[in-house]
Motif scaffolding. Sequence first.
Motif, PDB file in Angstrom:
ATOM      1  N   HIS A 183       4.960  -3.195  -1.823  1.00  0.00           N
ATOM      2  CA  HIS A 183       4.658  -1.863  -1.517  1.00  0.00           C
ATOM      3  C   HIS A 183       5.772  -0.833  -1.614  1.00  0.00           C
ATOM      4  CE1 HIS A 183       0.375  -2.854  -0.459  1.00  0.00           C
ATOM      5  NE2 HIS A 183       0.844  -3.617   0.442  1.00  0.00           N
ATOM      6  N   TRP A 215      -2.277  -1.944   5.944  1.00  0.00           N
ATOM      7  CA  TRP A 215      -2.280  -3.441   5.240  1.00  0.00           C
ATOM      8  C   TRP A 215      -1.990  -4.471   6.401  1.00  0.00           C
ATOM      9  CZ3 TRP A 215       0.703   0.184   2.337  1.00  0.00           C
ATOM     10  CH2 TRP A 215      -0.444   0.885   1.218  1.00  0.00           C
ATOM     11  N   PHE A 260       7.534   2.899  -4.515  1.00  0.00           N
ATOM     12  CA  PHE A 260       6.949   3.819  -3.466  1.00  0.00           C
ATOM     13  C   PHE A 260       7.805   5.030  -3.648  1.00  0.00           C
ATOM     14  CE2 PHE A 260       6.756   5.828   0.710  1.00  0.00           C
ATOM     15  CZ  PHE A 260       5.278   6.154   0.937  1.00  0.00           C
TER      16      PHE A 260
END
Length: 354
Positions: free
Chosen positions: A33, A89, A284
């Motif tokens: 992520h 998540w 990210f």
Amino acid sequence: MVTAEKFDIPPGNVARVRIIDTTTSIKTLETHHVMGPPMPGMYVMPDILAWSFLVESTNGRKALFDLGVPPNFEDFSPAVTRFLKTDAWGWQISSQKHVADILKNEGVNPASITDIVWSHWHWDHIGDPSTFPLHAQLVVGPGFKDEFLPGYPARQDSPVRESDFKGRQLREITFQESQGALQIGQFRAFDLFSDGSFYLLDTPGHATGHLAGLARTTADTFIMMGGDLCHHSVRPSRYKTLPAEVHLDAFRHFQGGFCPGSVFEALQEKRGRGLDQPFFEPTFGADIPLAMETITQVQVPDANDNVLFIYAHDKNIQGIVDMFPADVNDWQTKGWREKMYWRFLEDFKEAVEG
């Protein structure tokens, strides 16, 4: 390895610097992520902590650089709360104390704070400024006002709340003000205290208005506060290649009590990384290529022995660097930089053993 460029900083006063453990903890965040390429055995980020920096000038100014996550994080703006509840998540997020309460517990009056600096607007950095008196100005980076004002509830989808800055000065550093604006190395800089003790640096890419901090800890040593310009390390680089031998606790079971640097070089090559590139790149951010450019620029001060680089979630300082209420001005004489510089390699223990 290329000799690092000198990171020239104008002369100025010394600030007192202390590092506060905000009690923030973020667990079970999957590595992909925030950064890649994948590292075998490191598919979940190590537990993420968050540091706040208390920087004090001899002229009476006191700044906090970042505030971590407040204990009542469900009281963020609805846009943030919704993300944390439904889109995060399954991250395990906790915090026990406001930074203001941590200060009070150690005899520092929150009313003595004159400046609250947000490295950027993400929820794990902004804390709750309303826990500080209104005379403390909130300092943000370029572009913040255009993108995020007005805050919630006037703007329902805003990630920041009007209560964060209502009634206090919201100061956006544009790096174009004639007074205090200058250039330090490759960075646009701003002399926040106007005495050369604490600079804010323009470090774009990760988020709109992202700032780093640079505090003078002695006449010629500095601590650089990286915010989220990286999430693991900016090393290796063309200035600091991997050492021939890595002596860390995680590798004491190796023959000779150390891990050869060639093992980590092999990890880089297998993952398509150059030997003079950091192990990871961000996945990210607002502008990934710009974030990588910033990381490359930061590798210059990071390679200078008189600069201690610490990013916002840098767990490698834990157990080495003295925490608030102690100050960290003598970091160089205590050898902290050498102890923590390659410590992040311990996170690759499973990859090395595999």
